[in-house]
Write a protein that holds these residues in place. Structure first.
Motif, PDB file in Angstrom:
ATOM      1  N   ALA A 138     -19.819  45.609 -80.908  1.00 29.22           N
ATOM      2  CA  ALA A 138     -18.647  45.218 -80.123  1.00 29.22           C
ATOM      3  C   ALA A 138     -17.388  45.883 -80.666  1.00 29.22           C
ATOM      4  CB  ALA A 138     -18.493  43.704 -80.125  1.00 29.22           C
ATOM      5  N   SER A 139     -17.258  45.901 -81.983  1.00 27.37           N
ATOM      6  CA  SER A 139     -16.126  46.573 -82.612  1.00 27.37           C
ATOM      7  C   SER A 139     -16.123  48.059 -82.278  1.00 27.37           C
ATOM      8  CB  SER A 139     -16.208  46.369 -84.129  1.00 27.37           C
ATOM      9  OG  SER A 139     -15.220  47.100 -84.806  1.00 27.37           O
ATOM     10  N   ALA A 140     -17.306  48.678 -82.365  1.00 27.94           N
ATOM     11  CA  ALA A 140     -17.410  50.115 -82.088  1.00 27.94           C
ATOM     12  C   ALA A 140     -17.099  50.426 -80.629  1.00 27.94           C
ATOM     13  CB  ALA A 140     -18.807  50.611 -82.450  1.00 27.94           C
ATOM     14  N   VAL A 141     -17.531  49.571 -79.716  1.00 25.64           N
ATOM     15  CA  VAL A 141     -17.199  49.772 -78.302  1.00 25.64           C
ATOM     16  C   VAL A 141     -15.677  49.738 -78.119  1.00 25.64           C
ATOM     17  CG1 VAL A 141     -17.359  48.791 -75.974  1.00 25.64           C
ATOM     18  CG2 VAL A 141     -19.401  48.910 -77.415  1.00 25.64           C
ATOM     19  N   SER A 142     -15.025  48.793 -78.802  1.00 28.57           N
ATOM     20  CA  SER A 142     -13.565  48.704 -78.670  1.00 28.57           C
ATOM     21  C   SER A 142     -12.887  49.937 -79.240  1.00 28.57           C
ATOM     22  CB  SER A 142     -13.037  47.430 -79.352  1.00 28.57           C
ATOM     23  OG  SER A 142     -12.861  47.586 -80.750  1.00 28.57           O
ATOM     24  N   ILE A 143     -13.383  50.445 -80.360  1.00 31.53           N
ATOM     25  CA  ILE A 143     -12.809  51.660 -80.950  1.00 31.53           C
ATOM     26  C   ILE A 143     -13.027  52.849 -80.021  1.00 31.53           C
ATOM     27  CG2 ILE A 143     -12.979  53.272 -82.890  1.00 31.53           C
ATOM     28  CD1 ILE A 143     -13.845  50.819 -84.609  1.00 31.53           C
ATOM     29  N   ASP A 144     -14.229  52.946 -79.492  1.00 31.08           N
ATOM     30  CA  ASP A 144     -14.563  54.045 -78.592  1.00 31.08           C
ATOM     31  C   ASP A 144     -13.658  54.047 -77.364  1.00 31.08           C
ATOM     32  OD1 ASP A 144     -16.294  56.240 -77.764  1.00 31.08           O
ATOM     33  OD2 ASP A 144     -17.049  54.868 -76.249  1.00 31.08           O
ATOM     34  N   HIS A 177      -5.237  51.067 -83.632  1.00 30.60           N
ATOM     35  CA  HIS A 177      -6.153  50.153 -82.946  1.00 30.60           C
ATOM     36  C   HIS A 177      -6.711  49.185 -83.972  1.00 30.60           C
ATOM     37  CE1 HIS A 177      -9.127  48.313 -80.430  1.00 30.60           C
ATOM     38  NE2 HIS A 177     -10.084  48.673 -81.269  1.00 30.60           N
ATOM     39  N   LEU A 178      -6.678  47.885 -83.643  1.00 36.40           N
ATOM     40  CA  LEU A 178      -7.252  46.858 -84.507  1.00 36.40           C
ATOM     41  C   LEU A 178      -8.462  46.231 -83.831  1.00 36.40           C
ATOM     42  CD1 LEU A 178      -3.825  46.402 -84.619  1.00 36.40           C
ATOM     43  CD2 LEU A 178      -4.597  45.098 -86.596  1.00 36.40           C
ATOM     44  N   ALA A 179      -9.539  46.103 -84.568  1.00 38.71           N
ATOM     45  CA  ALA A 179     -10.704  45.352 -84.117  1.00 38.71           C
ATOM     46  C   ALA A 179     -10.800  44.130 -85.016  1.00 38.71           C
ATOM     47  CB  ALA A 179     -11.966  46.196 -84.217  1.00 38.71           C
ATOM     48  N   CYS A 180     -10.392  42.977 -84.474  1.00 40.73           N
ATOM     49  CA  CYS A 180     -10.351  41.729 -85.249  1.00 40.73           C
ATOM     50  C   CYS A 180     -11.631  40.957 -84.962  1.00 40.73           C
ATOM     51  CB  CYS A 180      -9.118  40.922 -84.876  1.00 40.73           C
ATOM     52  SG  CYS A 180      -7.575  41.819 -85.149  1.00 40.73           S
ATOM     53  N   MET A 181     -12.559  40.960 -85.915  1.00 37.49           N
ATOM     54  CA  MET A 181     -13.922  40.520 -85.647  1.00 37.49           C
ATOM     55  C   MET A 181     -14.315  39.235 -86.369  1.00 37.49           C
ATOM     56  SD  MET A 181     -14.426  42.999 -83.645  1.00 37.49           S
ATOM     57  CE  MET A 181     -16.075  42.511 -83.158  1.00 37.49           C
ATOM     58  N   GLY A 182     -13.447  38.672 -87.184  1.00 40.94           N
ATOM     59  CA  GLY A 182     -13.860  37.533 -87.998  1.00 40.94           C
ATOM     60  C   GLY A 182     -13.508  36.166 -87.457  1.00 40.94           C
ATOM     61  N   THR A 183     -12.542  36.071 -86.544  1.00 37.84           N
ATOM     62  CA  THR A 183     -12.090  34.763 -86.076  1.00 37.84           C
ATOM     63  C   THR A 183     -12.900  34.342 -84.858  1.00 37.84           C
ATOM     64  OG1 THR A 183      -9.868  35.104 -86.934  1.00 37.84           O
ATOM     65  CG2 THR A 183     -10.117  33.450 -85.209  1.00 37.84           C
ATOM     66  N   ASP A 184     -13.761  33.350 -85.072  1.00 36.47           N
ATOM     67  CA  ASP A 184     -14.630  32.853 -84.003  1.00 36.47           C
ATOM     68  C   ASP A 184     -14.719  31.335 -83.991  1.00 36.47           C
ATOM     69  OD1 ASP A 184     -16.023  32.444 -86.331  1.00 36.47           O
ATOM     70  OD2 ASP A 184     -17.838  33.483 -85.710  1.00 36.47           O
ATOM     71  N   THR A 185     -13.757  30.692 -84.648  1.00 42.60           N
ATOM     72  CA  THR A 185     -13.746  29.239 -84.784  1.00 42.60           C
ATOM     73  C   THR A 185     -12.304  28.754 -84.805  1.00 42.60           C
ATOM     74  OG1 THR A 185     -15.769  29.327 -86.127  1.00 42.60           O
ATOM     75  CG2 THR A 185     -14.496  27.290 -86.234  1.00 42.60           C
ATOM     76  N   THR A 223     -10.217  41.626 -75.227  1.00 43.02           N
ATOM     77  CA  THR A 223     -11.161  40.682 -75.835  1.00 43.02           C
ATOM     78  C   THR A 223     -12.503  40.754 -75.139  1.00 43.02           C
ATOM     79  OG1 THR A 223     -11.395  38.381 -76.588  1.00 43.02           O
ATOM     80  CG2 THR A 223     -10.615  38.721 -74.333  1.00 43.02           C
ATOM     81  N   ASP A 224     -13.481  40.050 -75.713  1.00 46.05           N
ATOM     82  CA  ASP A 224     -14.783  39.938 -75.059  1.00 46.05           C
ATOM     83  C   ASP A 224     -14.718  38.905 -73.939  1.00 46.05           C
ATOM     84  OD1 ASP A 224     -14.548  37.851 -76.948  1.00 46.05           O
ATOM     85  OD2 ASP A 224     -16.089  38.706 -78.249  1.00 46.05           O
ATOM     86  N   GLU A 225     -14.082  37.758 -74.194  1.00 43.89           N
ATOM     87  CA  GLU A 225     -13.915  36.727 -73.169  1.00 43.89           C
ATOM     88  C   GLU A 225     -12.571  36.035 -73.363  1.00 43.89           C
ATOM     89  OE1 GLU A 225     -17.129  33.850 -71.494  1.00 43.89           O
ATOM     90  OE2 GLU A 225     -16.059  32.744 -73.049  1.00 43.89           O
ATOM     91  N   VAL A 226     -11.740  36.048 -72.338  1.00 46.33           N
ATOM     92  CA  VAL A 226     -10.364  35.569 -72.461  1.00 46.33           C
ATOM     93  C   VAL A 226     -10.306  34.101 -72.858  1.00 46.33           C
ATOM     94  CG1 VAL A 226      -8.199  35.176 -71.231  1.00 46.33           C
ATOM     95  CG2 VAL A 226      -9.468  37.296 -70.864  1.00 46.33           C
ATOM     96  N   GLY A 266     -12.377  40.179 -81.069  1.00 48.15           N
ATOM     97  CA  GLY A 266     -13.822  40.032 -80.923  1.00 48.15           C
ATOM     98  C   GLY A 266     -14.290  38.669 -81.375  1.00 48.15           C
ATOM     99  N   THR A 267     -14.424  37.750 -80.426  1.00 52.47           N
ATOM    100  CA  THR A 267     -14.765  36.370 -80.773  1.00 52.47           C
ATOM    101  C   THR A 267     -16.263  36.150 -80.911  1.00 52.47           C
ATOM    102  OG1 THR A 267     -14.872  35.638 -78.469  1.00 52.47           O
ATOM    103  CG2 THR A 267     -12.717  35.596 -79.530  1.00 52.47           C
ATOM    104  N   GLY A 268     -17.067  37.051 -80.358  1.00 59.40           N
ATOM    105  CA  GLY A 268     -18.512  36.916 -80.440  1.00 59.40           C
ATOM    106  C   GLY A 268     -19.056  35.969 -79.391  1.00 59.40           C
TER     107      GLY A 268
END
Length: 319
Positions: free
Chosen positions: A113-119, A213-221, A239-242, A290-292
Motif C-alpha cells: 500500500a505504501s509503495a502504491v502511494s509512492i508510485d 511525499h509521506l506514507a504514514c503507515m503506522g496509525t490504525d487505532t 487514504t485507503d478509506e476516508v 495508510g490505515t490498513g
C-alpha cells in the motif's frame, strides 16, 4: 477448504504480487465494486489489541475476514507482536474456502500500500528516502519503496536507535547508502515513510520539505499518532478509506483540531482509476494515510491461495 500455513507465505507471494493485488483492490473500492465492513477492535489490557477486519470484493470474487491483533509481550516469547489469520469464504454460498497465515501477509500488504502511494504520488525524481521507524515492518517498507523509485540513499530515525542496524543491512543489500539521522534531517528526504506504533507524533511539520511525499503507515487505532497534524493541513491528503482515516488513521488528529475534513481527503483508488488527481506540482506535499483495510488482507490472501493451489502446495482439509 484449503490451508496455507504461515511458513509457506514467503515462498509464494512476492512484493510484486502484493503490489498488484493491493492496487487492484484500491481501484475496486473506488468504483464501489469492493467495500470494507465495520472494524471490530478491542483492547485486552497491557497494550494488547484484538479485532476483525473484513470486506467483500465483488471485482475479485472474494469475501473474507482477518482476525488478529497486536500483542507487545510476544517479543519475550520469540514471536512477532502482530499475529493474525485470514479466512476466505465463497461470496455466493458463504462456504469457508481457505485459512491463510496472516503475519507476513500483513507486512507485505502494508508495504505494498505504501509503495502504491509512492508510485502514484511521489515526485518522479525522488532520490532520498526517509524512514521513521525501524520495527518488524520497516524492512518490508524499505524493500517495497525501492522497487518504485530510484532512490540514491536512505536516512532513518527510530525511537530506539539500537534497532536501526537492521534497516542499514537491508539498505546495503539494495545498494543504497544508509545514515541514521536526527528527525531534523528528514527535511532532506523526498519520500518519508512512517511506520511506528506511537501514541504521539514524532515527525513535526518543520521536518518536512515542500515537494515531499509521506506514507504514514503506522496509525490504525484510535489514539495512535505519527505525524504533526499541521503536516496534513499543508498537504494533499490521500487514504485507503476516508471513513477509517478520520476515525482510526492519522487524519483523526487533524480532523479533531479542525484542520481538515472528509472533503479534504481523496481515496488513493480514485487516483488509480483516474477519477481524481494525484500530485499536481513538484512543490506540493502529498500524504497517504495508510490505515490498513480488510480488503487489502483479503486480496493478498486470495492471491496466495491461488499461487499455492497452482503449485500443489495448499493443504486441503474437510471441515
Amino acid at each position: 477448504m484449503f490451508v496455507v500455513p504461515e511458513h509457506m507465505i514467503a515462498g509464494l507471494l512476492t512484493a510484486e504480487d502484493a503490489f498488484a493485488a493491493v492496487e487492484a483492490v484500491f481501484a475496486a473500492m473506488a468504483t464501489l465494486d469492493a467495500y470494507n465492513f465495520p472494524v471490530v477492535r478491542e483492547a485486552l489490557g497491557e497494550g494488547r489489541q484484538y479485532g476483525f477486519k473484513s470486506g467483500l470484493d465483488r471485482a475479485g470474487g472474494a469475501l473474507g475476514v482477518k482476525a488478529g491483533g497486536y500483542f507487545p509481550g510476544n517479543a519475550a516469547r520469540g514471536v512477532i507482536n502482530h499475529q493474525s489469520t485470514v479466512f476466505l469464504f465463497d461470496p455466493e454460498s458463504g462456504i469457508l474456502q481457505a485459512a491463510v497465515g496472516g503475519n507476513l501477509l500483513t507486512a507485505l500488504r502494508t508495504a505494498a500500500a505504501s509503495a502504491v502511494s509512492i508510485d502514484r504520488l511521489a515526485r518522479k525524481d525522488a532520490r532520498v528516502l526517509g524512514m521513521v521507524g525501524a520495527g518488524h515492518q520497516a524492512v518490508f517498507q524499505l524493500r517495497a519503496a525501492a522497487k518504485v523509485r530510484q532512490f540514491e540513499r536512505v536516512i532513518a530515525w527510530n525511537y530506539h536507535p539500537e534497532m536501526l542496524p537492521q534497516l542499514a543491512t537491508v539498505a546495503e543489500e539494495l545498494g543504497l547508502p544508509f545514515e541514521a539521522v536526527p528527525l531534523e534531517r528528514m527535511v532532506e528526504a523526498d519520500v518519508i515513510i512512517t511506520i511506528t506504533s506511537a501514541p504521539e507524533f514524532s515527525l513535526a511539520s518543520a521536518h518536512v520539505s515542500v515537494g515531499t511525499h509521506l506514507a504514514c503507515m503506522g496509525t490504525d487505532t484510535i489514539g495512535k499518532q505519527e505525524v504533526d497534524p499541521q503536516i496534513l493541513a499543508r498537504a494533499a491528503v490521500f487514504t485507503d478509506e476516508v471513513a477509517q482515516s478520520l476515525t482510526l488513521g492519522e487524519a483523526q488528529h487533524a480532523a479533531a483540531a479542525g484542520l481538515i475534513s472528509a472533503g479534504d481527503i481523496t481515496p488513493l483508488g480514485a487516483v488509480i482509476t483516474g477519477a481524481a488527481q494525484g500530485r499536481t506540482s513538484d512543490a506540493q506535499i502529498t500524504l497517504f494515510d495508510g490505515t490498513g483495510v480488510g480488503l487489502q488482507d483479503i486480496a493478498v490472501a486470495a492471491k496466495t491461495v491461488e499461487l499455492a493451489r497452482a503449485r500443489g502446495l495448499a493443504l486441503e482439509v474437510a471441515l
